[in-house]
Write an enzyme that holds these catalytic residues in place. Structure first.
Site, mmCIF file in Angstrom:
data_model
loop_
_atom_site.group_PDB
_atom_site.id
_atom_site.type_symbol
_atom_site.label_atom_id
_atom_site.label_comp_id
_atom_site.label_asym_id
_atom_site.label_seq_id
_atom_site.Cartn_x
_atom_site.Cartn_y
_atom_site.Cartn_z
ATOM 1 N N ASN A 23 -14.556 -15.706 6.770
ATOM 2 C CA ASN A 23 -15.099 -16.781 5.932
ATOM 3 C C ASN A 23 -16.600 -16.993 6.107
ATOM 4 O OD1 ASN A 23 -12.589 -17.038 4.866
ATOM 5 N ND2 ASN A 23 -12.026 -18.865 6.039
ATOM 6 N N ASP A 306 -6.569 -23.748 8.969
ATOM 7 C CA ASP A 306 -6.297 -22.312 9.068
ATOM 8 C C ASP A 306 -5.590 -21.936 10.370
ATOM 9 O OD1 ASP A 306 -7.427 -21.989 6.599
ATOM 10 O OD2 ASP A 306 -9.337 -21.195 7.324
ATOM 11 N N ARG A 398 -5.713 -9.204 4.571
ATOM 12 C CA ARG A 398 -6.834 -9.967 3.991
ATOM 13 C C ARG A 398 -7.695 -10.564 5.087
ATOM 14 N NH1 ARG A 398 -5.545 -13.749 -1.015
ATOM 15 N NH2 ARG A 398 -7.772 -13.925 -0.732
HETATM 16 N N1 EPU Z 1 -11.108 -29.223 -3.266
HETATM 17 C C1 EPU Z 1 -11.152 -29.918 -4.461
HETATM 18 N N2 EPU Z 1 -12.178 -29.641 -5.330
HETATM 19 C C2 EPU Z 1 -13.128 -28.707 -5.068
HETATM 20 C C3 EPU Z 1 -13.066 -28.002 -3.857
HETATM 21 C C4 EPU Z 1 -12.046 -28.290 -2.967
HETATM 22 O O1 EPU Z 1 -10.307 -30.766 -4.724
HETATM 23 O O2 EPU Z 1 -14.002 -28.504 -5.903
HETATM 24 C C5 EPU Z 1 -10.039 -29.513 -2.291
HETATM 25 C C6 EPU Z 1 -9.125 -28.336 -2.040
HETATM 26 O O3 EPU Z 1 -8.106 -28.244 -3.012
HETATM 27 C C7 EPU Z 1 -8.610 -28.628 -0.659
HETATM 28 C C8 EPU Z 1 -9.802 -29.311 0.024
HETATM 29 O O4 EPU Z 1 -10.639 -29.748 -1.037
HETATM 30 O O5 EPU Z 1 -7.541 -29.524 -0.732
HETATM 31 C C9 EPU Z 1 -10.622 -28.433 0.941
HETATM 32 O O6 EPU Z 1 -10.876 -27.178 0.318
HETATM 33 P P1 EPU Z 1 -12.179 -26.331 0.567
HETATM 34 O O7 EPU Z 1 -12.955 -26.302 -0.684
HETATM 35 O O8 EPU Z 1 -12.861 -26.754 1.816
HETATM 36 O O9 EPU Z 1 -11.553 -24.877 0.783
HETATM 37 P P2 EPU Z 1 -12.220 -23.535 0.361
HETATM 38 O O10 EPU Z 1 -13.688 -23.661 0.489
HETATM 39 O O11 EPU Z 1 -11.639 -23.075 -0.914
HETATM 40 C C10 EPU Z 1 -12.317 -22.478 2.754
HETATM 41 C C11 EPU Z 1 -11.730 -21.277 3.427
HETATM 42 C C12 EPU Z 1 -10.241 -21.483 3.614
HETATM 43 C C13 EPU Z 1 -10.012 -22.743 4.442
HETATM 44 C C14 EPU Z 1 -10.688 -23.942 3.776
HETATM 45 C C15 EPU Z 1 -10.596 -25.221 4.579
HETATM 46 C C16 EPU Z 1 -13.187 -19.512 2.644
HETATM 47 C C17 EPU Z 1 -13.362 -18.286 1.840
HETATM 48 N N3 EPU Z 1 -11.985 -20.104 2.601
HETATM 49 O O12 EPU Z 1 -11.664 -22.570 1.495
HETATM 50 O O13 EPU Z 1 -9.762 -20.357 4.328
HETATM 51 O O14 EPU Z 1 -8.640 -23.007 4.559
HETATM 52 O O15 EPU Z 1 -12.075 -23.647 3.539
HETATM 53 O O16 EPU Z 1 -11.164 -25.042 5.825
HETATM 54 O O17 EPU Z 1 -14.095 -19.919 3.344
HETATM 55 C C18 EPU Z 1 -8.154 -18.809 5.076
HETATM 56 O O18 EPU Z 1 -9.074 -18.182 5.629
HETATM 57 O O19 EPU Z 1 -6.944 -18.555 5.289
HETATM 58 C C19 EPU Z 1 -8.488 -19.873 4.138
HETATM 59 C C20 EPU Z 1 -7.631 -20.318 3.227
#
Ligand code: EPU
Length: 419
Positions: A23, A306, A398
């Site tokens: 990430n 995670d 992945r």
């Molecule tokens: N959310 C919204 N609106 C948005 C963005 C997020 O409602 O515009 C919500 C999401 O649905 C979720 C929460 O906010 O309920 C947090 O999501 P976040 O945006 O932080 O997640 P992400 O950026 O999509 C990254 C990691 C994930 C990890 C999460 C939380 C990457 C590529 N992915 O995802 O990693 O779980 O942050 O820490 O950085 C994994 O590696 O297995 C993985 C899923």
């Protein structure tokens, strides 16, 4: 399709090197789009998601050459595309990370709207809200979102409605070239956000406050290419610590950033594990009986979502009841039904799982629908009596580099076979 076979019941012993962070690597690859030229990225993990972002960049006209293990030369000078297609985004949601960089470089980006996924709905409204606040026009059409800023972006104050990791990354990347100051409030504090900010600063950006809830980005006219080493993967590290704990073993991890692991280490200590930190290494000795603990997932520096599935696997064998609350994703308990098939005693009500420790797990054929759930099943399989098979290995590929090799080096009997 391949599956992983685990012969359980062997305490793991030995040392394992932790790979670069998935990430952290994904946004770094995306950020090379911001300024055309030649970058060198080292310590990139060999993972399917990294291969996917490389394929996406190649589609945008970026030249990428693998120079040695984990080392890539990335030349973005000729990049000219500005679209992440449906095929890309459905393969990997993090493809959305090109939104900010493309907008910064070309004043335009088009990305297939990601749909829901196995762990939750995961909208990108906060990414778009931030980009709109910077002056971009947002159009939704035929399942794609197009973001354009013909006159460039303008710095502003943005308060995130919730803490989002990739959302903040996209806004930060876009803001590097906006006119004036952007202030992002309620920003994610994850180490991967800090690593990206450092990389952007080494490219000439002016970002302060990364790692706190308020990030300031002073826009600059131009950024330049540079070299970067990807930080260690804290979730991979946490997963191998649990592997030691769940098998009653003793493991040492090399090349970790112990600061990033604080919450995971604290929780494992609460479970009775003896953990010794030593510079860039950490070792764990399992207790004879895991103690039950309560876990609340929350944004960094809280306990990471995670790691929720992996710690749940561990707590199935604790000497009492634990309560796990998943606060980040609405559907991240897909591993529960599979763990139950191994004899675990878990009940779920809404976002709360109550895990009552059992004496032992028994190996079974298993299947998971996402990356961390798959990891938790491998961990449970390592502790279970008899054989477990974990189908759909592509989820593990992945996010875990050479998982079987690393587990084998710790003494596990684990191999991959065709289904
Ligand atoms: N959310 C919204 N609106 C948005 C963005 C997020 O409602 O515009 C919500 C999401 O649905 C979720 C929460 O906010 O309920 C947090 O999501 P976040 O945006 O932080 O997640 P992400 O950026 O999509 C990254 C990691 C994930 C990890 C999460 C939380 C990457 C590529 N992915 O995802 O990693 O779980 O942050 O820490 O950085 C994994 O590696 O297995 C993985 C899923």
């Amino acid at each position: 399709m391949d599956r992983i076979v685990v012969e359980g019941g062997i305490p793991l012993h030995g040392a394992v090197r932790i790979s670069g962070s998935k990430n952290a690597a994904l946004p770094i690859f995306a950020a090379t789009l911001i300024a055309g030229g030649e970058y060198h990225i080292t310590n990139a993990p060999a993972l399917r998601d990294v291969a996917t972002i490389i394929r996406l960049l190649a589609e945008l006209g970026v030249l990428i050459e693998k120079q040695s293990t984990g080392a890539y030369r990335v030349d973005t000078l000729q990049a000219q595309g500005y679209e992440a297609t449906y095929d890309m985004v459905k393969t990997m949601r993090a493809s959305c990370l090109v939104l900010g960089p493309l907008l910064a470089r070309f004043g335009r980006a088009k990305v297939s709207m990601p749909g829901g996924c196995a762990i939750g709905e995961r909208p990108i409204d906060q990414h778009l809200k931030g980009l709109a606040a910077l002056g971009a026009q947002i159009n939704l059409d035929h399942g794609y979102v197009e973001v354009v800023a013909p006159g460039g972006l303008k710095g502003t104050r943005i308060t995130m409605d919730l803490v989002t990791v990739t959302g903040v990354m996209n806004i930060m990347m876009a803001a590097t070239r906006a006119r004036g100051l952007t202030v992002i409030e309620n920003a994610a504090r994850e180490p991967e956000v800090v690593a990206l900010a450092r990389f952007l600063n080494s490219m000439g950006a002016r970002i302060t406050g990364a790692g706190t809830t308020e990030i300031k980005v002073e826009g600059v006219e131009e950024l330049h290419p540079t070299d970067v080493e990807v930080i260690p993967d804290r979730i991979e590290a946490g997963t191998y610590l649990v592997a030691g704990a769940i098998t009653g073993g003793q493991v040492a991890l090399e090349d970790v950033n112990i600061e990033h692991l604080a919450n995971i280490v604290d929780k494992l200590r609460e479970c009775g594990c003896q953990i010794v930190e030593n510079g860039t290494g950490v070792s764990l000795k399992a207790p004879s009986q895991i103690r039950p603990v309560n876990v609340n997932t929350s944004p960094y520096p809280g306990f990471p979502t995670d790691m929720q599935a992996q710690i749940m696997a561990l707590l199935t064998l604790a000497g009492g009841a634990s309560v796990i609350v998943e606060n980040i994703f609405e559907n991240r308990f897909m591993h529960v039904a599979e763990l139950r098939r191994m004899g675990a005693d878990i009940t779920v009500t809404g976002s709360t799982a109550t895990v009552r420790g059992v004496k032992g797990l028994s190996g079974a054929p298993l299947m998971a629908t996402d990356l961390r759930a798959s990891a938790s099943l491998v961990l449970a399989g390592l502790a279970a009596s008899g054989r477990s098979t974990i189908a759909r290995v592509y989820h593990l590929d992945r996010g875990y580099e050479k998982m079987e090799e690393k587990l084998k080096a710790l003494g596990a009997v684990v191999y991959r076979e065709k289904e």
